[in-house]
Design an enzyme around this catalytic site. Structure first.
Site, PDB file in Angstrom:
ATOM      1  N   SER A   5      31.085 -33.658 -38.455  1.00 45.27           N
ATOM      2  CA  SER A   5      32.394 -34.072 -38.950  1.00 45.27           C
ATOM      3  C   SER A   5      33.239 -34.719 -37.857  1.00 45.27           C
ATOM      4  CB  SER A   5      33.135 -32.857 -39.508  1.00 45.27           C
ATOM      5  OG  SER A   5      33.195 -31.836 -38.543  1.00 45.27           O
TER       6      SER A   5
ATOM      7  N   GLN B  10      36.288 -34.490 -35.944  1.00 48.03           N
ATOM      8  CA  GLN B  10      36.937 -33.208 -35.667  1.00 48.03           C
ATOM      9  C   GLN B  10      37.676 -33.262 -34.346  1.00 48.03           C
ATOM     10  OE1 GLN B  10      33.550 -30.542 -33.663  1.00 48.03           O
ATOM     11  NE2 GLN B  10      32.871 -31.305 -35.649  1.00 48.03           N
TER      12      GLN B  10
ATOM     13  N   HIS C  63      39.352 -30.088 -31.387  1.00 44.31           N
ATOM     14  CA  HIS C  63      39.502 -28.667 -31.090  1.00 44.31           C
ATOM     15  C   HIS C  63      40.916 -28.429 -30.564  1.00 44.31           C
ATOM     16  CE1 HIS C  63      35.269 -28.525 -31.739  1.00 44.31           C
ATOM     17  NE2 HIS C  63      35.051 -29.369 -30.753  1.00 44.31           N
TER      18      HIS C  63
ATOM     19  N   LYS D 216      39.005 -24.947 -26.987  1.00 46.43           N
ATOM     20  CA  LYS D 216      37.570 -25.211 -26.946  1.00 46.43           C
ATOM     21  C   LYS D 216      37.275 -26.569 -26.304  1.00 46.43           C
ATOM     22  CE  LYS D 216      33.544 -25.537 -29.990  1.00 46.43           C
ATOM     23  NZ  LYS D 216      33.126 -25.885 -31.339  1.00 46.43           N
TER      24      LYS D 216
ATOM     25  N   GLU E 167      34.994 -29.037 -24.277  1.00 49.46           N
ATOM     26  CA  GLU E 167      33.528 -28.994 -24.279  1.00 49.46           C
ATOM     27  C   GLU E 167      32.940 -30.195 -23.546  1.00 49.46           C
ATOM     28  OE1 GLU E 167      32.880 -28.676 -28.500  1.00 49.46           O
ATOM     29  OE2 GLU E 167      32.908 -30.831 -28.808  1.00 49.46           O
TER      30      GLU E 167
ATOM     31  N   HIS F  67      36.523 -36.601 -32.262  1.00 51.93           N
ATOM     32  CA  HIS F  67      35.138 -36.948 -31.933  1.00 51.93           C
ATOM     33  C   HIS F  67      34.213 -36.548 -33.073  1.00 51.93           C
ATOM     34  CE1 HIS F  67      35.685 -32.765 -30.617  1.00 51.93           C
ATOM     35  NE2 HIS F  67      34.394 -32.582 -30.855  1.00 51.93           N
TER      36      HIS F  67
ATOM     37  N   ARG G 228      38.699 -30.152 -38.969  1.00 51.54           N
ATOM     38  CA  ARG G 228      37.884 -31.262 -39.485  1.00 51.54           C
ATOM     39  C   ARG G 228      38.676 -32.136 -40.453  1.00 51.54           C
ATOM     40  NH1 ARG G 228      34.829 -26.643 -39.897  1.00 51.54           N
ATOM     41  NH2 ARG G 228      32.987 -26.560 -38.558  1.00 51.54           N
TER      42      ARG G 228
ATOM     43  N   LYS H 292      32.530 -29.496 -45.409  1.00 44.12           N
ATOM     44  CA  LYS H 292      33.259 -28.260 -45.094  1.00 44.12           C
ATOM     45  C   LYS H 292      34.766 -28.433 -45.299  1.00 44.12           C
ATOM     46  CE  LYS H 292      29.920 -26.681 -41.588  1.00 44.12           C
ATOM     47  NZ  LYS H 292      29.739 -26.402 -40.161  1.00 44.12           N
TER      48      LYS H 292
END
Length: 419
Positions: free
Chosen positions: A107, A109, A111, A134, A136, A274, A293, A299
């Site tokens: 998706s 999305q 964070h 989050k 990453e 991203h 998302r 979802k």
């Protein structure tokens, strides 16, 4: 004393996620590594998406020797984290390590940062499972593709001139707003314009989006007969096959299309949009599973939260190629204190030393076999699929019996230098 030595190095059994965007078992690195790690079989056609190595409750790791969770064991033996990590993050690992096998797009999305994560967790604990941020980093194992961050204003104007279907969705007023904005106007003027246009796109009605995506698809298929489509246009047709009539198909035109070669990495801060598209990578992040998302997903979508939280920074993301520590190891250091990754390619018959660090590490072997030694007289035989927890202040030497590929993640060394 022998007990303490044995505790320095613990083999782990790790959790797997079969999300539907994963690669089928027969071609998935996640499936292969998990089967080797857990001495189990994988199902050839089922999707295998993520291997989780760490203490997050949604995908715990277990000590191979006793079956207790790594989280419970670390909590009972907090000294294995080292003083600085224990003081900063408490008796838990601050990072979560993963392998991803991406068969179709994840998706669109972002964070949340820590403040937003706490708010979202309090408001919707069933959707946002923890109160942590989050950040990453994805380090490519194979060729790897992602959408990441917004394109420049100049590129966005080009999109509005050449993709009429976007203009139809966002409307003439928004389009003119972008076309009349210049980089000289400064970030504080450009960002609200981008936010308005992107929010209107992501909030557009299902009927309007479906109509625009269908028209975009039929136009591109026609034009493909008379000219070579751009990379982004080809990508959009791929995304439409995976997620028909999804607003994310159009949103892809707003984002940078990034292609990583094996050994290249991409890091993503809080509130940056991203979507991973294809390929396999190792990924490290702060210990969280919070995702907001808004497209390319079956979802839960939270369009208003996503569009209001984004930074709207524009331009290509930085690609990390790692800094060589020795002939065999490259270190990838993102601007986040929770983690870093070392990538080691060790030719047959060679030895490499990972010096003791003041925090915990997790090692993953992806190719080959050898021995790993933590100072005890007897080395541990390691082979692909092995995942090992290594306590703070433990020097590790690795000798390869065949060419060996391994990854180590641990707390960012800049954290220890600064504290």
């Amino acid at each position: 004393m022998e007990d303490a030595k044995l505790r320095h190095l613990q083999r782990l059994r790790c959790s797997v996620k079969n999300y539907d965007w994963g690669l089928p078992g027969r071609v998935s690195e996640v499936a292969r590594l998990h089967a080797l790690n857990s001495a189990s079989q994988f199902r050839a056609e089922d999707p295998y998406a993520e291997l989780w190595m760490g203490t997050h409750d949604s995908g715990p790791s277990f000590l191979a020797s006793s079956g207790v969770t790594l989280k419970a064991w670390v909590s009972e033996n907090p000294d294995v984290l080292g003083d600085k990590v224990l003081h900063k993050w408490g008796s838990d690992l601050p990072f979560l390590f993963k392998v991803l096998s991406v068969g179709k797009a994840l998706s669109i999305q972002a964070h949340p940062d820590k403040d937003l994560a706490r708010t979202l967790h309090n408001l919707q604990p069933d959707v946002y499972k923890d109160g942590n941020h989050k950040p990453e980093m994805a380090l490519a194992i194979t060729s790897f593709e992602a959408l990441c961050g917004f394109i420049t204003l100049k590129e966005l104007k080009g999109v509005l001139h050449t993709i009429p279907e976007i203009v139809e969705v966002v409307g003439a007023t928004n389009t003119n707003l972008v076309l009349q904005t210049n980089d000289q106007d400064g970030e504080e003027k450009v960002k609200p314009v981008l936010q308005t246009v992107f929010t209107d796109l992501m909030s557009a009605s299902k009927e309007r989006v479906t109509d625009a995506v269908n028209r975009l698809k039929s136009r591109l298929l026609k034009e493909n007969e008379v000219r070579l489509l751009t990379d982004k246009e080809q990508l959009v047709l791929r995304l439409e096959k995976q997620y028909p009539a999804d607003v994310g198909v159009i949103a892809a035109f707003f984002l940078n299309h990034v292609k990583l070669n094996p050994g290249e990495a991409l890091f993503l801060g809080a509130n940056e949009p991203h979507a991973y598209l294809s390929g396999e990578c190792v990924e490290c992040m702060a210990t969280s599973d919070n995702v907001v998302r808004a497209g390319l997903t079956p979802k839960h979508r939270d369009v208003q939260t996503l569009c209001s939280m984004l930074t709207y920074k524009q331009g290509s993301p930085e690609i990390l190629r790692g800094v060589p520590l020795n002939p065999y190891v490259n270190k990838y250091t993102p601007p986040f204190e929770e983690f870093e990754i070392d990538r080691c390619i060790l030719p047959q018959g060679e030895t490499v030393v990972f010096p003791a660090v003041p925090g915990p590490s997790i090692f993953l072997v992806t190719v080959g076999e050898g021995t790993m030694n933590s100072g005890s007289p007897k080395g541990h035989v390691v082979t692909e699929g092995d995942v090992l927890f290594v306590a703070a202040n433990t020097e590790i030497s690795v000798t390869s019996a065949s060419e060996l590929h391994l990854y180590r993640t641990g707390v960012n060394s800049k954290f220890f230098q600064a504290s």
